[in-house]
Motif scaffolding. Structure first.
Motif, PDB file in Angstrom:
ATOM      1  N   PRO A   1      54.939  28.787  40.447  1.00  0.00           N
ATOM      2  CA  PRO A   1      54.880  29.509  39.165  1.00  0.00           C
ATOM      3  C   PRO A   1      54.265  28.646  38.070  1.00  0.00           C
ATOM      4  O   PRO A   1      54.573  27.453  37.948  1.00  0.00           O
ATOM      5  N   LEU A   2      53.392  29.246  37.266  1.00  0.00           N
ATOM      6  CA  LEU A   2      52.814  28.523  36.139  1.00  0.00           C
ATOM      7  C   LEU A   2      53.905  28.246  35.110  1.00  0.00           C
ATOM      8  O   LEU A   2      54.693  29.133  34.784  1.00  0.00           O
ATOM      9  N   PRO A   3      53.977  27.030  34.583  1.00  0.00           N
ATOM     10  CA  PRO A   3      54.966  26.744  33.540  1.00  0.00           C
ATOM     11  C   PRO A   3      54.642  27.510  32.264  1.00  0.00           C
ATOM     12  O   PRO A   3      53.501  27.925  32.041  1.00  0.00           O
ATOM     13  N   GLU A   4      55.665  27.672  31.428  1.00  0.00           N
ATOM     14  CA  GLU A   4      55.490  28.438  30.200  1.00  0.00           C
ATOM     15  C   GLU A   4      54.369  27.869  29.336  1.00  0.00           C
ATOM     16  O   GLU A   4      53.597  28.624  28.729  1.00  0.00           O
ATOM     17  N   ALA A   5      54.249  26.539  29.287  1.00  0.00           N
ATOM     18  CA  ALA A   5      53.223  25.921  28.449  1.00  0.00           C
ATOM     19  C   ALA A   5      51.825  26.312  28.886  1.00  0.00           C
ATOM     20  O   ALA A   5      50.928  26.487  28.055  1.00  0.00           O
ATOM     21  N   GLN A   6      51.629  26.466  30.199  1.00  0.00           N
ATOM     22  CA  GLN A   6      50.290  26.828  30.666  1.00  0.00           C
ATOM     23  C   GLN A   6      50.036  28.321  30.524  1.00  0.00           C
ATOM     24  O   GLN A   6      48.923  28.740  30.197  1.00  0.00           O
ATOM     25  N   ARG A   7      51.043  29.149  30.739  1.00  0.00           N
ATOM     26  CA  ARG A   7      50.858  30.583  30.531  1.00  0.00           C
ATOM     27  C   ARG A   7      50.488  30.857  29.078  1.00  0.00           C
ATOM     28  O   ARG A   7      49.704  31.755  28.783  1.00  0.00           O
ATOM     29  N   ASP A   8      51.062  30.064  28.164  1.00  0.00           N
ATOM     30  CA  ASP A   8      50.791  30.263  26.746  1.00  0.00           C
ATOM     31  C   ASP A   8      49.360  29.891  26.384  1.00  0.00           C
ATOM     32  O   ASP A   8      48.859  30.300  25.337  1.00  0.00           O
ATOM     33  N   ARG A   9      48.678  29.110  27.253  1.00  0.00           N
ATOM     34  CA  ARG A   9      47.286  28.748  26.995  1.00  0.00           C
ATOM     35  C   ARG A   9      46.343  29.924  27.246  1.00  0.00           C
ATOM     36  O   ARG A   9      45.224  29.942  26.757  1.00  0.00           O
ATOM     37  N   PHE A  10      46.780  30.885  28.039  1.00  0.00           N
ATOM     38  CA  PHE A  10      45.948  32.057  28.318  1.00  0.00           C
ATOM     39  C   PHE A  10      46.124  33.078  27.204  1.00  0.00           C
ATOM     40  O   PHE A  10      47.236  33.470  26.871  1.00  0.00           O
ATOM     41  N   MET A  11      45.004  33.522  26.654  1.00  0.00           N
ATOM     42  CA  MET A  11      45.070  34.500  25.585  1.00  0.00           C
ATOM     43  C   MET A  11      45.633  35.825  26.078  1.00  0.00           C
ATOM     44  O   MET A  11      46.432  36.469  25.381  1.00  0.00           O
ATOM     45  N   ALA A  12      45.228  36.249  27.265  1.00  0.00           N
ATOM     46  CA  ALA A  12      45.652  37.555  27.768  1.00  0.00           C
ATOM     47  C   ALA A  12      45.878  37.499  29.270  1.00  0.00           C
ATOM     48  O   ALA A  12      45.297  36.670  29.971  1.00  0.00           O
ATOM     49  N   GLN A  13      46.738  38.383  29.727  1.00  0.00           N
ATOM     50  CA  GLN A  13      46.952  38.565  31.169  1.00  0.00           C
ATOM     51  C   GLN A  13      46.810  40.050  31.482  1.00  0.00           C
ATOM     52  O   GLN A  13      47.370  40.896  30.776  1.00  0.00           O
ATOM     53  N   VAL A  14      46.061  40.359  32.517  1.00  0.00           N
ATOM     54  CA  VAL A  14      45.883  41.746  32.929  1.00  0.00           C
ATOM     55  C   VAL A  14      46.222  41.892  34.400  1.00  0.00           C
ATOM     56  O   VAL A  14      46.155  40.929  35.172  1.00  0.00           O
ATOM     57  N   SER A  15      46.618  43.077  34.763  1.00  0.00           N
ATOM     58  CA  SER A  15      46.844  43.434  36.158  1.00  0.00           C
ATOM     59  C   SER A  15      45.815  44.474  36.548  1.00  0.00           C
ATOM     60  O   SER A  15      45.597  45.449  35.813  1.00  0.00           O
ATOM     61  N   VAL A  16      45.181  44.252  37.674  1.00  0.00           N
ATOM     62  CA  VAL A  16      44.143  45.178  38.124  1.00  0.00           C
ATOM     63  C   VAL A  16      44.773  46.460  38.648  1.00  0.00           C
ATOM     64  O   VAL A  16      44.380  47.569  38.298  1.00  0.00           O
ATOM     65  N   GLY A  17      45.774  46.321  39.502  1.00  0.00           N
ATOM     66  CA  GLY A  17      46.462  47.490  40.047  1.00  0.00           C
ATOM     67  C   GLY A  17      45.674  48.180  41.142  1.00  0.00           C
ATOM     68  O   GLY A  17      44.482  47.917  41.348  1.00  0.00           O
ATOM     69  N   TYR A  18      46.343  49.058  41.849  1.00  0.00           N
ATOM     70  CA  TYR A  18      45.669  49.829  42.887  1.00  0.00           C
ATOM     71  C   TYR A  18      44.796  50.908  42.242  1.00  0.00           C
ATOM     72  O   TYR A  18      45.198  51.523  41.256  1.00  0.00           O
ATOM     73  N   PRO A  19      43.620  51.137  42.781  1.00  0.00           N
ATOM     74  CA  PRO A  19      42.744  52.157  42.187  1.00  0.00           C
ATOM     75  C   PRO A  19      43.235  53.564  42.482  1.00  0.00           C
ATOM     76  O   PRO A  19      43.989  53.793  43.442  1.00  0.00           O
ATOM     77  N   GLU A  20      42.805  54.487  41.644  1.00  0.00           N
ATOM     78  CA  GLU A  20      43.065  55.889  41.934  1.00  0.00           C
ATOM     79  C   GLU A  20      42.246  56.313  43.147  1.00  0.00           C
ATOM     80  O   GLU A  20      41.273  55.652  43.532  1.00  0.00           O
ATOM     81  N   ALA A  21      42.633  57.432  43.751  1.00  0.00           N
ATOM     82  CA  ALA A  21      41.969  57.876  44.978  1.00  0.00           C
ATOM     83  C   ALA A  21      40.468  58.082  44.754  1.00  0.00           C
ATOM     84  O   ALA A  21      39.641  57.700  45.595  1.00  0.00           O
TER      85      ALA A  21
END
Length: 338
Positions: free
Chosen positions: A167-187
């Protein structure tokens, strides 16, 4: 004197450049409008992007398509448990012929750095990215070397509960401006993907539609977007609410406030608008804030996630009435330093 507000021509150029990049990425991945928008906003805000999702949904493909759509240097790092920090930053090698050390640059010295499966490497190697992401420089053997401009890290990671992850430590996660999830595509999107990948690799056909200088120019325009005091107050109210929510053990940091404002400005620039609206802040609240939070045990057991809590905070936080009319006055076109 600070820089004036962007002109209509500058805003039009930003909208055109980002539209071309979006269309080029969409030739490879369809149905990922939100993820692509977050990627572009992060790039224009000079941030770094973290993509977390299960294997095989297109995280690395999205990162590679974005990099291929811009004519700039690209570095790709496949993170593994045996990866060393010097494999990321570079190493000094002794040249016996002229009795001196020569620095061999690592893949971090690029405009766009794709850090693939970042949480498969050890914490020591993950930490090698900390200085480069924050300071935009690398220090090796006591010498600090600047990184190129623009500089953007697009990292992918598998969910932390999967085997072989750190797991990324909190200090490193805070360095990322944004986090996105791609997710499964629609059919429909998955069907289109099957057609586009049938017999050829569409990623190999992605061509640069902008260059590094165009991205630098767009970053400069986004930085000059006007944010009314009421908008800034709204951001402070949202971030403060995360620190008081009983469902969170750790709220968002002051860095989160700064980066939410920068991302909102970038979104406004992409829409060819010279001022930030409350909708810009709302649209980016989850990508910019959720990954920085630590959910309490009680909230996690009840099924609440950080993203869900952010949505609840956005719903519960009133938009200041002054923030609804955020267009800069004519006399504010050039803001004088006091």
């Amino acid at each position: 004197m600070s820089n004036p507000l962007p002109t209509d021509a500058e805003l039009s150029d930003v909208a055109e450049v980002t539209s071309r990049i979006r269309e080029e990425i969409s030739t490879v991945l369809s149905g990922l409008d939100q993820a692509i928008s977050a990627t572009l906003a992060t790039a224009l805000a000079q941030g770094h992007l973290l993509m977390e999702d299960v294997p095989g949904v297109g995280k690395t493909t999205l990162a590679r398509a974005f990099a291929a759509s811009i004519d700039c240097t690209v570095g790709r790092i496949q993170f593994t448990p045996d990866l060393l920090p010097s494999d990321v930053t570079g190493v000094s090698i002794f040249r016996a012929d002229d009795h001196r050390f020569e620095f061999r640059r690592g893949p971090i010295f690029a405009n766009v750095v794709i850090a693939d499966e970042i949480n498969r490497a050890s914490p020591k190697t993950q930490a090698a990215l900390l200085e480069s992401m924050q300071e935009r420089a690398v220090t090796v053997d006591g010498e600090t070397r600047p990184l190129p401009s623009p500089f953007l890290v697009v990292a992918t990671q598998n969910p932390v509960e999967m085997e072989g992850t750190y797991p990324l430590p909190e200090a490193q996660r805070d360095r990322f401006m944004a986090q996105v999830s791609v997710g499964y595509p629609e059919a429909r999107a998955e069907m289109a993907m099957l057609d586009s990948h049938d017999g050829h690799d569409p990623l190999a056909e992605v061509r640069p539609v902008a260059d590094a200088q165009a991205l630098v120019d767009a970053i400069g325009v986004a930085r000059r977007i006007y944010a009314a005091p009421a908008i800034k107050q709204y951001i402070v109210d949202l971030v403060s609410a995360t620190r008081q929510d009983p469902g969170l053990r750790l709220g968002a940091s002051p860095r989160a406030s700064l980066q939410l404002l920068a991302a909102a400005k970038a979104r406004a620039a992409m829409a060819a608008r010279n001022h930030v609206l409350p909708d810009d802040v709302k649209a980016l609240a989850v990508p910019v804030l959720a990954h920085r939070l630590i959910v309490s045990t009680e909230a996690r057991l009840s099924g609440r996630t950080a993203a869900q809590i952010i949505r609840e905070v956005v719903t519960a936080t009133a938009v200041p009435s002054a923030a609804r009319d955020t267009a800069p006055a004519r006399e504010a076109a050039v803001v004088r330093a006091t």
